[in-house]
Write a protein that holds these residues in place. Structure first.
Motif, PDB file in Angstrom:
ATOM      1  N   ILE A  96      -4.093  -1.050   0.203  1.00 43.72           N
ATOM      2  CA  ILE A  96      -3.411  -2.199  -0.404  1.00 43.72           C
ATOM      3  C   ILE A  96      -4.217  -2.752  -1.566  1.00 43.72           C
ATOM      4  N   LEU A 114       4.444  -0.521   2.341  1.00 42.70           N
ATOM      5  CA  LEU A 114       3.643   0.013   3.446  1.00 42.70           C
ATOM      6  C   LEU A 114       4.567   0.155   4.636  1.00 42.70           C
ATOM      7  N   SER A 172       3.520 -11.224   0.773  1.00 44.06           N
ATOM      8  CA  SER A 172       4.327 -10.114   1.285  1.00 44.06           C
ATOM      9  C   SER A 172       5.820 -10.366   1.118  1.00 44.06           C
ATOM     10  N   ARG A 188      -2.854  -2.842  -5.433  1.00 43.13           N
ATOM     11  CA  ARG A 188      -2.753  -4.082  -6.182  1.00 43.13           C
ATOM     12  C   ARG A 188      -3.519  -3.977  -7.496  1.00 43.13           C
ATOM     13  N   ASN A 231      -5.428   0.953   5.768  1.00 38.57           N
ATOM     14  CA  ASN A 231      -4.323   0.202   5.165  1.00 38.57           C
ATOM     15  C   ASN A 231      -4.833  -0.903   4.256  1.00 38.57           C
ATOM     16  N   VAL A 273       2.914  -7.018  -1.200  1.00 40.02           N
ATOM     17  CA  VAL A 273       3.134  -5.812  -0.407  1.00 40.02           C
ATOM     18  C   VAL A 273       4.453  -6.006   0.336  1.00 40.02           C
TER      19      VAL A 273
END
Length: 458
Positions: free
Chosen positions: A151, A228, A204, A155, A147, A163
């Motif tokens: 990410i 996600l 986030s 990005r 993960n 995210v």
């Protein structure tokens, strides 16, 4: 907290007495585990990893050996294991093909960590592609790492900083995922978040599971690189997607130029290709770990052809050396050998069919018991995984799922079951089937569960 109706049915004073009795019984039955725990003064929290302190009885059971769906502790007690290493042993403990593959790698071929590829890796990548539909795969040691690396890459390729995750999701120790919606509907750090590098609301965004309107509002900011998500929430209790929700997520992410990551680490229980395969989903990235290695540490992430091309076409991205994507032990020959054996010989299409059949029997039996006691509870099933919830209907969001927790009731059921040879996932009432789990194992759980409710409800 319990509902008013449930509170009427459950005498809290009786629950407290029974819980105290069962904890005392646990101590009496586990003197060697108690001694081992007391003597582990050089371990932080007295355990190899602090999560192991999550138990209902005051100290953990210490394992001696495990095979298939069975585990034996150092006090000589045998257990039917429905926890299965919190999914890591979904293939069963020490499946013979994995033992053989790892033994051959170590004893005959050697080279557990070579920082060089083996031919088996391509075989594993092809099998993961067959199951999940994504053509390009890379390996990690954990799903958390998968993960994190996904990410970073998303990005980079989007130029966007944020995210988006679901409230009360679970993606390991990924910093960006530790965000929830508070009672006022505003985003905040999840309670207990340890040493956050910065305010999680800077990195986030968050929306409730099953809330397309909330997702649309957050994506409209235009700064989200990736959503996600688990296709069904699992670690806050199973929360299943409502009809049309996952299709709506895919449509919204495409509309807003946002990539979609399906974390299949727990939802792999839905079938051979996880929820992605079982439900015909089309994410840009799939991340997975735990179960695919048959108990040996491994994780992986798969990329769409378009995303893989976009990344490899960027000369400014260091994907080879110090770019933050990789790890010395990732893709090591031993974990690759274990993963090939697990996918090709253990967690096969036929094995999943059998596991899901047994899980269905588990779910149907629990429903009958709950209905027999007229309890306002529910049962949720995700392929080979089943959970009973202290709410009806079953919660539809992570926040609602967190709110229906009842720690004393959960602890009572867990320690009652442990004292009679049944292990559940320790942080909620979840049972997972492996290829060796039988309908007789299910029947034994139901017998003990019925006795526990009988003593509690009178």
């Amino acid at each position: 907290m319990p509902t008013d109706f449930e509170a009427d049915r459950i005498d809290r004073a009786r629950l407290s007495r029974l819980l105290e009795r069962e904890r005392a019984r646990f101590v009496d039955r586990h003197p060697r585990s108690a001694t081992a725990y007391a003597g582990a003064e050089h371990l932080f929290g007295r355990v190899p990893m602090t999560w192991m302190n999550k138990n209902a009885a005051g100290f953990p059971v210490y394992v001696d050996r495990a095979r298939g769906a069975r585990l034996t502790d150092i006090d000589g007690h045998d257990y039917i294991d429905f926890c299965l290493g919190d999914t890591a042993a979904m293939a069963g403990h020490s499946p013979a093909p994995v033992v053989a593959a790892v033994s051959r790698r170590l004893a005959d071929l050697g080279g557990a960590s070579t920082m060089l590829p083996t031919e088996e890796a391509a075989t594993v990548g092809a099998e993961l592609s067959r199951r999940f539909g994504l053509p390009a795969w890379s390996f990690t040691l954990t799903a958390t790492d998968a993960n994190r690396w996904a990410i970073r890459m998303l990005r980079a390729v989007t130029g966007r900083p944020r995210v988006l995750v679901n409230s009360y999701c679970y993606h390991g120790s990924v910093d960006e995922s530790l965000i929830v919606l508070g009672p006022d509907g505003r985003p905040r750090s999840r309670e207990g978040n340890v040493g956050a590098p910065c305010d999680v609301t800077l990195t986030s965004r968050v929306a409730e599971f099953n809330d397309l309107d909330g997702l649309a509002r957050e994506l409209a900011h235009g700064d989200v690189a990736a959503v996600l998500m688990e296709p069904a929430l699992t670690n806050i209790g199973i929360v299943l997607p409502e009809p049309g929700y996952l299709d709506g997520v895919r449509a919204l992410t495409r509309q807003h130029g946002t990539y979609l990551i399906n974390d299949e680490t727990h939802t792999f229980s839905a079938g051979p290709g996880g929820a992605t395969g079982a439900w015909g989903l089309s994410p840009d990235v799939v991340t997975i770990g735990k179960a695919i290695g048959g108990g040996v540490p491994v994780g992986a992430y798969g990329l769409s052809a378009e995303l893989a091309a976009a990344l490899t076409g960027r000369a400014d991205l260091d994907l080879v050396d110090m770019g933050g994507v990789g790890g010395t032990l990732a893709g090591n020959p031993m974990s690759i050998a274990a993963t090939r054996a697990t996918l090709q010989e253990v967690l096969t299409d036929d094995a999943f069919a059998g596991m899901i059949e047994v899980a269905t029997a588990f779910a149907e039996g629990i429903r009958k018991i709950i209905e027999g006691y007229a309890l306002p509870w529910s049962v949720s099933q995700l392929g080979a995984r089943v959970e009973y919830r202290f709410a009806t209907p079953a919660p539809r969001t992570g926040t609602a799922s967190a709110a229906c927790a009842d720690p004393d009731l959960e602890d009572y059921l867990h320690v009652y079951l442990v004292n009679r040879g049944i292990l559940l996932t320790p942080f909620h009432n979840m049972a997972l089937m492996c290829p060796q789990t039988t309908v007789d194992d299910v029947a034994r759980h139901h017998e003990v569960f019925t006795d526990a409710l009988g003593e509690l409800l009178g």
